[in-house]
Design a protein around this motif. Sequence first.
Motif, PDB file in Angstrom:
ATOM      1  N   THR A  49       0.846  -1.190   0.000  1.00 43.94           N
ATOM      2  CA  THR A  49       0.000   0.000   0.000  1.00 43.94           C
ATOM      3  C   THR A  49       0.875   1.230   0.000  1.00 43.94           C
ATOM      4  O   THR A  49       2.035   1.210   0.408  1.00 43.94           O
ATOM      5  CB  THR A  49      -0.894   0.023   1.245  1.00 43.94           C
ATOM      6  N   ARG A  85      -8.447  11.981   5.578  1.00 41.11           N
ATOM      7  CA  ARG A  85      -7.806  10.958   4.750  1.00 41.11           C
ATOM      8  C   ARG A  85      -6.436  10.560   5.286  1.00 41.11           C
ATOM      9  O   ARG A  85      -6.000   9.421   5.077  1.00 41.11           O
ATOM     10  CB  ARG A  85      -7.668  11.473   3.317  1.00 41.11           C
ATOM     11  N   ILE A 100      -9.945  -0.388  -0.700  1.00 41.01           N
ATOM     12  CA  ILE A 100     -10.275  -0.562   0.724  1.00 41.01           C
ATOM     13  C   ILE A 100     -11.446  -1.528   0.804  1.00 41.01           C
ATOM     14  O   ILE A 100     -12.499  -1.305   0.199  1.00 41.01           O
ATOM     15  CB  ILE A 100     -10.643   0.786   1.368  1.00 41.01           C
ATOM     16  N   LEU A 109     -13.926  -0.625  -2.026  1.00 40.72           N
ATOM     17  CA  LEU A 109     -13.932   0.741  -2.523  1.00 40.72           C
ATOM     18  C   LEU A 109     -12.625   0.949  -3.286  1.00 40.72           C
ATOM     19  O   LEU A 109     -11.537   0.972  -2.706  1.00 40.72           O
ATOM     20  CB  LEU A 109     -14.045   1.722  -1.346  1.00 40.72           C
ATOM     21  N   THR A 167     -12.320  -1.478   8.651  1.00 40.98           N
ATOM     22  CA  THR A 167     -11.987  -2.120   7.387  1.00 40.98           C
ATOM     23  C   THR A 167     -11.426  -3.495   7.718  1.00 40.98           C
ATOM     24  O   THR A 167     -11.468  -3.935   8.865  1.00 40.98           O
ATOM     25  CB  THR A 167     -10.962  -1.277   6.608  1.00 40.98           C
ATOM     26  N   LEU A 185      -8.488   6.828   3.477  1.00 40.58           N
ATOM     27  CA  LEU A 185      -9.945   6.780   3.537  1.00 40.58           C
ATOM     28  C   LEU A 185     -10.445   8.084   4.161  1.00 40.58           C
ATOM     29  O   LEU A 185     -10.137   8.399   5.311  1.00 40.58           O
ATOM     30  CB  LEU A 185     -10.412   5.588   4.378  1.00 40.58           C
ATOM     31  N   SER A 227     -14.693   8.157   0.477  1.00 41.64           N
ATOM     32  CA  SER A 227     -13.878   8.331  -0.724  1.00 41.64           C
ATOM     33  C   SER A 227     -12.505   7.744  -0.451  1.00 41.64           C
ATOM     34  O   SER A 227     -11.952   7.914   0.639  1.00 41.64           O
ATOM     35  CB  SER A 227     -13.770   9.808  -1.104  1.00 41.64           C
ATOM     36  N   ASN A 228     -11.964   7.060  -1.447  1.00 44.13           N
ATOM     37  CA  ASN A 228     -10.683   6.379  -1.333  1.00 44.13           C
ATOM     38  C   ASN A 228      -9.646   7.175  -2.109  1.00 44.13           C
ATOM     39  O   ASN A 228      -9.672   7.213  -3.346  1.00 44.13           O
ATOM     40  CB  ASN A 228     -10.803   4.949  -1.864  1.00 44.13           C
ATOM     41  N   SER A 229      -8.707   7.820  -1.399  1.00 40.09           N
ATOM     42  CA  SER A 229      -7.661   8.602  -2.051  1.00 40.09           C
ATOM     43  C   SER A 229      -6.332   7.880  -2.069  1.00 40.09           C
ATOM     44  O   SER A 229      -5.312   8.482  -2.398  1.00 40.09           O
ATOM     45  CB  SER A 229      -7.511   9.952  -1.333  1.00 40.09           C
ATOM     46  N   SER A 230      -6.325   6.604  -1.698  1.00 35.77           N
ATOM     47  CA  SER A 230      -5.085   5.828  -1.726  1.00 35.77           C
ATOM     48  C   SER A 230      -4.969   5.098  -3.056  1.00 35.77           C
ATOM     49  O   SER A 230      -5.825   5.221  -3.943  1.00 35.77           O
ATOM     50  CB  SER A 230      -5.063   4.832  -0.564  1.00 35.77           C
ATOM     51  N   PRO A 255      -9.585   2.574  -5.679  1.00 35.97           N
ATOM     52  CA  PRO A 255      -8.870   3.857  -5.578  1.00 35.97           C
ATOM     53  C   PRO A 255      -9.556   4.933  -6.397  1.00 35.97           C
ATOM     54  O   PRO A 255      -9.939   4.734  -7.540  1.00 35.97           O
ATOM     55  CB  PRO A 255      -7.483   3.522  -6.128  1.00 35.97           C
ATOM     56  N   SER A 276     -15.830   6.826  -4.861  1.00 34.69           N
ATOM     57  CA  SER A 276     -16.606   7.313  -3.711  1.00 34.69           C
ATOM     58  C   SER A 276     -17.867   6.490  -3.568  1.00 34.69           C
ATOM     59  O   SER A 276     -18.356   5.902  -4.539  1.00 34.69           O
ATOM     60  CB  SER A 276     -16.960   8.794  -3.886  1.00 34.69           C
TER      61      SER A 276
END
Length: 1025
Positions: free
Chosen positions: A746, A808, A846, A871, A898, A814, A839-842, A873, A876
């Motif tokens: 990750t 996040r 997730i 979810l 998670t 997250l 929303s997943n900003s990685s 990358p 949302s």
Amino acid sequence: MSAAPAYSEDKGGSAGPGEPEYGHDPASGGIFSSDYKRHDDLKEMLDTNKDSLKLEAMKRIVADPNQLIRASALRVLSSIRVPIIVPIMMLAIKEAASDMSPYVRKTAAHAIPKLYSLDSDQKDQLIEVIEKLLADKTTLVAGSVVMAFEEVCPERIDLIHKNYRKLCNLLIDVEEWGQVVIISMLTRYARTQFLSPTQNESLLEENAEKAFYGSEEDEAKGAGSEETAAAAAPSRKPYVMDPDHRLLLRNTKPLLQSRSAAVVMAVAQLYFHLAPKAEVGVIAKALVRLLRSHSEVQYVVLQNVATMSIKRRGMFEPYLKSFYIRSTDPTQIKILKLEVLTNLANETNIPTVLREFQTYIRSMDKDFVAATIQAIGRCATNIGRVRDTCLNGLVQLLSNRDELVVAESVVVIKKLLQMQPAQHGEIIKHLAKLTDNIQVPMARASILWLIGEYCEHVPRIAPDVLRKMAKSFTAEEDIVKLQVINLAAKLYLTNSKQTKLLTQYVLSLAKYDQNYDIRDRARFTRQLIVPSEQGGALSRHAKKLFLAPKPAPVLESSFKDRDHFQLGSLSHLLNAKATGYQELPDWPEEAPDPSVRNVEVPEWTKCSNREKRKEKEKPFYSDSEGESGPTESADSDPESESESDSKSSSESGSGESSSESDNEDQDEDEEKGRGSESEQSEEDGKRKTKKKVPERKGEASSSDEGSDSSSSSSESEMTSESEEEQLEPASWSRKTPPSSKSAPATKEISLLDLEDFTPPSVQPVSPPAIVSTSLAADLEGLTLTDSTLVPSLLSPVSGVGRQELLHRVAGEGLAVDYTFSRQPFSGDPHMVSVHIHFSNSSDTPIKGLHVGTPKLPAGISIQEFPEIESLAPGESATAVMGINFCDSTQAANFQLCTQTRQFYVSIQPPVGELMAPVFMSENEFKKEQGKLMGMNEITEKLMLPDTCRSDHIVVQKVTATANLGRVPCGTSDEYRFAGRTLTGGSLVLLTLDARPAGAAQLTVNSEKMVIGTMLVKDVIQALTQ
């Protein structure tokens, strides 16, 4: 430079991050000002009869730079027992709870129980203040806030979880009064969170600390032995003490040497109720030491020792001579020492104890002599081989000159003879002769009972005793008369020829006695033993009724059943439940989840031992760093400084979440079985070490004051953002490229990544949390009038847009926001519908987004949203969950989970989101409003700005603040709104009279006065902005 000494003096001590602060009590020092005329103007303002001047004086006092003045003002304010100033007291307590001086915060904790006793409706708001003060690291505050917790909300054990280890570690440095309160609270807490150490005594490990300090190999061996034991005895599992349980016992043990008897007694009761049997013995020496103190202390200690010595006799046997009685001891101390000596008597030491008792019988204190005779009887009952010796000694006492001694001996002999009546006929004859001399009613009744019960052993003497008793029957006491009737009945059944006339004579005398019990007993006995023509069914069984064999009495200690009260408490001392006493909980059948006591430490402050070891193994310059040239190496010095700062902050932060340990390897072994923290530490060990930003305590405290509804992780994140804006731009772009040998699964979220933060030129966005207004500004709107006021609470602003739930960075990519949709929740109409936006900003998906098992306050419930399986990358998602806030603004705390992590978050609703609109006519509105007058009506005046004079603006601001429906109104300058609370269905009516000239008037009518007060404040704030 001149401000630094004033700050340090006002703070009362400072410490590094994560370390306890040793605050001192400034009231005990000589720092009072000698300028007596300095506050003459304040005295004049307080002495006047004008309320406005008094409020002005109050505003100046609470903002005084001297911490003693601020604390004294709060103490005086909280001591005024007038309900009308409850709102002012609440605001003052909230302000003082955030004061920079620990002495003022301590005074705020003292004021909480006073306000609660004055108005118990403030409980929810006071719990929030208590929760904030429980997180205080200052030793000066700890005892006071725990006392407030015990007075206001002792059932809220969930508030202690996160602070348990901190309280254990601070305990040794808290003042003595606070130590007693904290130890008592932790005793009840431990009884609900840990397993009983006395279960499966045969399988108890010899070294109880092995599980806490053991290595991995020892744990593996222990696991194998546990499997073998489980196979041999499947129903019994070996007991291993919880590390937190061991932490409590280890940190309280040094307090047995305290100079305060109350602290020693508190630790003793903790060990008695919580420690394994093999470890309880350490308290005996400390308790014996207290016997050299004042008689009042001796009395309390001996009461508790008497209870302990029944179950744990071996604990005090080595100190038997310490309980010998001195001639100068008060009577109550003598009797308690007798009780302990009797409890400790066994076949080994009974000769010594009986010789001591023989000395006591010669005492001039008759009550003490009577208690000694009873103690001899108990020893004879419990130890069979000395029964004859004790009985002979008691018979010799029958010739004593003192009638009270003889009477007490008779009562005890009667109980002993019931065990072996056939062997002691001579003693019964000797007792029969004493009826001429003994005048004590209880002794005479005991002799008569013995003669009647064993009349076959003295067939010649018994009728003569009845003859003497019949002669003096009218002059006897009631208890003696009853036994005379019993003796006559038994002799009539066994020897009717000699005693028939005597029996009829006695029954005739009893028939006309003044006492109705004696008259009833005479009628009953006559019908039972003398057969008649009408009914003789019972007369056939008269012998079975009167001459049935009776079991011998069991002589027990009066302290036998006192251990169900907590030792050291007033209830134990009185042997009755006192007001305010809290029952000691039973041990749980299964151990609760220990992870609730783990303190969440933000990722950028963690530095695991594995990371430290890997840093040592790696070369100073990696391949990737070598390619960057001299540009990065030039910054190595400031970089190393930031690393050392972050390392110290991470160590201090983890010091609260783990128990005390002497080396780092033990800390690492301890954290292996701790759920999410252990998994995260293993993941961190596989990653490359990242640079971290040191936290500053001043900024952390400011973020705490700014938001009560945000989670702990989001608070730390906001702190780091504010600090990060002060860094040099060169350190912003500084990144450590990943190693080529290990490819992380990750993406690491680093505070130094450029894309995760806004540049310094952009102003930071303040978190949408509780509006913190100064106390002086809040006091301006309050007046001491005769109208009924209810507590005023600083409520959250309306949630029109999204509010942040999880940042996040704290969520490792997250980000979670939430909004109040104001739509009816499909699952339950009593719940508030909350939309959760993920929303997943990685760079990695997730998986398994769901709500963990929440631990909510009473009344609050959550309807979870369906689990989000994955979810991707950049993607949302939105979920809907329902929360029943039970018509309160208390925060709902839960976990977002998670597959790999758990995040602690909380949602606190504005008061306007706790209701739903109601549509009604103008007449219905006036009718309902007429029912909600008096204390259910809150009225405030306000000045509407020119921008808020149109109908559209007014309606928009009111409905944005509160979920109310507009009611038609005939006048143009009046606005009416109506709604009902979601849970209780209580009606909420709002009226705004916007006059063209002068101040407008806002009126709220509601059954729930707290909601009405909070709504008034929110609406005024919205309209005047």
